[in-house]
Every structure is written in structure tokens, then in C-alpha cells.
Write a protein that holds these residues in place. Structure first.
Motif, PDB file in Angstrom:
ATOM      1  N   ASP A 195     -40.112 -20.415  28.170  1.00 19.78           N
ATOM      2  CA  ASP A 195     -41.387 -19.946  27.612  1.00 19.78           C
ATOM      3  C   ASP A 195     -41.370 -18.439  27.388  1.00 19.78           C
ATOM      4  O   ASP A 195     -41.143 -17.663  28.317  1.00 19.78           O
ATOM      5  CB  ASP A 195     -42.537 -20.327  28.545  1.00 19.78           C
ATOM      6  N   GLY A 196     -41.608 -18.039  26.148  1.00 22.62           N
ATOM      7  CA  GLY A 196     -41.596 -16.628  25.801  1.00 22.62           C
ATOM      8  C   GLY A 196     -40.216 -16.099  25.462  1.00 22.62           C
ATOM      9  O   GLY A 196     -40.091 -14.978  24.969  1.00 22.62           O
ATOM     10  N   THR A 197     -39.190 -16.899  25.720  1.00 22.89           N
ATOM     11  CA  THR A 197     -37.810 -16.511  25.419  1.00 22.89           C
ATOM     12  C   THR A 197     -37.253 -17.365  24.287  1.00 22.89           C
ATOM     13  O   THR A 197     -36.822 -16.851  23.260  1.00 22.89           O
ATOM     14  CB  THR A 197     -36.918 -16.655  26.666  1.00 22.89           C
ATOM     15  N   ARG A 215     -42.546 -20.382  22.012  1.00 22.78           N
ATOM     16  CA  ARG A 215     -43.938 -20.166  22.405  1.00 22.78           C
ATOM     17  C   ARG A 215     -44.673 -21.461  22.093  1.00 22.78           C
ATOM     18  O   ARG A 215     -44.579 -21.971  20.973  1.00 22.78           O
ATOM     19  CB  ARG A 215     -44.568 -19.010  21.626  1.00 22.78           C
ATOM     20  N   CYS A 239     -38.939 -18.828  19.069  1.00 31.69           N
ATOM     21  CA  CYS A 239     -39.004 -17.368  19.015  1.00 31.69           C
ATOM     22  C   CYS A 239     -37.990 -16.809  18.014  1.00 31.69           C
ATOM     23  O   CYS A 239     -36.939 -17.420  17.766  1.00 31.69           O
ATOM     24  CB  CYS A 239     -38.755 -16.778  20.402  1.00 31.69           C
ATOM     25  N   ASP A 297     -37.690 -13.187  29.361  1.00 26.60           N
ATOM     26  CA  ASP A 297     -38.732 -12.303  28.834  1.00 26.60           C
ATOM     27  C   ASP A 297     -39.612 -11.683  29.911  1.00 26.60           C
ATOM     28  O   ASP A 297     -40.592 -11.014  29.584  1.00 26.60           O
ATOM     29  CB  ASP A 297     -39.626 -13.086  27.858  1.00 26.60           C
ATOM     30  N   THR A 337     -40.457 -10.821  23.875  1.00 29.60           N
ATOM     31  CA  THR A 337     -41.213 -11.783  23.075  1.00 29.60           C
ATOM     32  C   THR A 337     -42.200 -12.582  23.911  1.00 29.60           C
ATOM     33  O   THR A 337     -42.849 -13.499  23.402  1.00 29.60           O
ATOM     34  CB  THR A 337     -40.252 -12.755  22.352  1.00 29.60           C
ATOM     35  N   GLY A 338     -42.300 -12.247  25.193  1.00 36.60           N
ATOM     36  CA  GLY A 338     -43.225 -12.952  26.072  1.00 36.60           C
ATOM     37  C   GLY A 338     -44.379 -12.059  26.481  1.00 36.60           C
ATOM     38  O   GLY A 338     -44.879 -11.257  25.690  1.00 36.60           O
ATOM     39  N   ASP A 341     -36.724  -8.562  20.050  1.00 36.25           N
ATOM     40  CA  ASP A 341     -36.566 -10.002  19.890  1.00 36.25           C
ATOM     41  C   ASP A 341     -35.088 -10.284  19.650  1.00 36.25           C
ATOM     42  O   ASP A 341     -34.277  -9.362  19.525  1.00 36.25           O
ATOM     43  CB  ASP A 341     -37.449 -10.559  18.766  1.00 36.25           C
TER      44      ASP A 341
END
Length: 227
Positions: free
Chosen positions: A10-12, A15, A91, A175, A195-196, A214
Motif C-alpha cells: 500500500d502506497g508503494t 493505492r 503507483c 513508502d 508515493t504513500g 516515485d
């Protein structure tokens, strides 16, 4: 030589547009009749098991194996239902980096180090077409401590590769500051990506070996050429 790259989810990699948190919240309501039970809880970098334990503690629910099983059975059902209803995405740069790593002359094993329980991780990554890239992992139902589940992922990779991995052969991508700590806890190098939920400044405080906005900002060769 780079032999193992472990990714947070999540976030890496993806999303989910809030689908994961929403599934947690609705599980609290539907299974335990607690409204707004996740309010003020910090999800970033946490394991699912630790989050559920905190939820139980906040609301006086016994943290028994049966209650954990009830929670996660409902959660994965709701997660699978909610993902298509939320505007999530892979992402930036993820697809190209994964393809680039697999195309290296000596491609590393690709794995996961994530606080998601294994089935939750699979549901999320299958939804975004990424699950098939990963061979091994450490998951939130392996251990509540992120550092320990990273060690578990490394051990599983070593068994898969039939040899013990040196720290210089491993990169952890994530992230949050927790991901950087997990990398350094096993002696690995950390690739931090903003990106998180964490800012570049927060990530920089943990001194990752790479720090990028990113994953479009680097190529697989940039990772394989160090160490």
C-alpha cells in the motif's frame, strides 16, 4: 549481486483509494457492532494483526483467536467487494520497474514484505494485475512486528534460492519510515518512495540508500549496479 527485492504494497505498489481502510471500518460495524471504531488509528506501515489488536483493545473486545478469525474472514470478503468500487491505481513506475527487474541478465527474486495478511495482499494485487510477479513474502499474519516479517520473507527467499542471502544482496522498497527500518533491521538497503503517506523529509530522516518521488525516477539497472 542483487538477488532479492522485497516490496511493500500500500502506497508503494498500489493505492486502493481507501478500500482497505473502508473494509476494516465496515468489518468493525458488521461483525462487532462498533461504529467509527477505526477513528484516529494510524494505518501507515502497520500490520493488519496489530491494527485489529488495537481495535479490540480500544473497544474492550477479547483478542482471542476466534475473534481475529471472525474479523479477517469478514474483512477479506468486504475487501474483495469494495476494491472495484474505489478509484485505486498502480503507483507510477511500478510496472516498468518490475518488468525491468525481470529482464536483468541475472534477475532477482521478487517478493513482498507487507503488513497485509496474505489473503488480503493477494486480493489487492490480483485486482491490479500484480500478484503473479511475486514469489515469496512476509505477511501481517506471519508476525505483528514488521521487522520480523521482513526477516521471515528473507528466510523464505533463502530457502527458495537454496542459499543464505547476504544483506548486500537485498533491497527493500517502501513508502514509510517503517519500511526503511525493516530494511536496515536485516542489513538490507532501502529504496524509499514518496508515493504513500510519508513526506520526503520524513523518509530522509531514516537515511534510505535511495529516495525518490516515485518509481519512474529510476531503472532496474540503477538498483542492480550497486553493492
Amino acid at each position: 549481486m542483487l538477488k532479492l527485492v522485497l516490496f511493500d504494497i500500500d502506497g508503494t505498489l498500489i493505492r486502493t483509494g481507501g478500500a482497505g481502510v473502508r473494509a476494516f471500518e465496515r468489518t468493525g460495524v458488521m461483525e462487532f457492532h462498533i461504529q467509527d471504531g477505526m477513528r484516529h488509528m494510524n494505518f501507515a506501515g502497520r500490520t493488519d494483526t496489530s491494527l485489529v489488536r488495537e481495535f479490540f483493545s480500544r473497544h474492550g473486545i477479547p483478542a482471542t483467536p476466534v475473534n481475529f478469525q471472525r474479523f479477517f474472514a469478514r474483512y477479506v470478503f468486504l475487501l474483495d467487494h469494495l476494491l472495484p468500487q474505489h478509484r485505486g491505481a498502480v503507483c507510477p513506475g511500478v510496472a516498468d520497474l518490475l518488468a525491468g527487474l525481470r529482464a536483468l541478465p541475472h534477475p532477482p527474486l521478487l517478493g513482498l514484505q507487507t503488513g497485509n495478511i496474505r489473503l488480503g495482499a493477494e486480493i489487492k494485487l490480483r485486482h491490479y494485475g500484480l500478484w503473479g510477479h511475486f514469489t515469496v513474502g512476509g505477511f501481517g499474519d506471519d508476525h505483528e512486528d514488521r521487522r520480523e516479517l521482513t526477516r521471515i520473507a528473507v528466510q523464505r527467499a533463502g530457502r527458495r534460492l537454496r542459499g543464505r542471502l547476504g544483506p548486500e544482496e537485498i533491497i527493500v522498497v517502501g513508502d514509510t519510515p517503517h519500511d526503511i527500518d525493516c530494511a536496515h533491521a536485516v542489513g538490507a538497503r532501502a529504496l524509499a518512495v514518496a508515493t504513500g503517506g510519508a513526506t520526503r523529509e520524513q523518509l530522509a530522516l531514516r537515511q534510505p540508500e535511495w529516495l525518490v518521488e516515485d518509481l519512474t525516477r529510476l531503472h532496474a539497472a540503477d538498483l542492480s549496479g550497486r553493492g
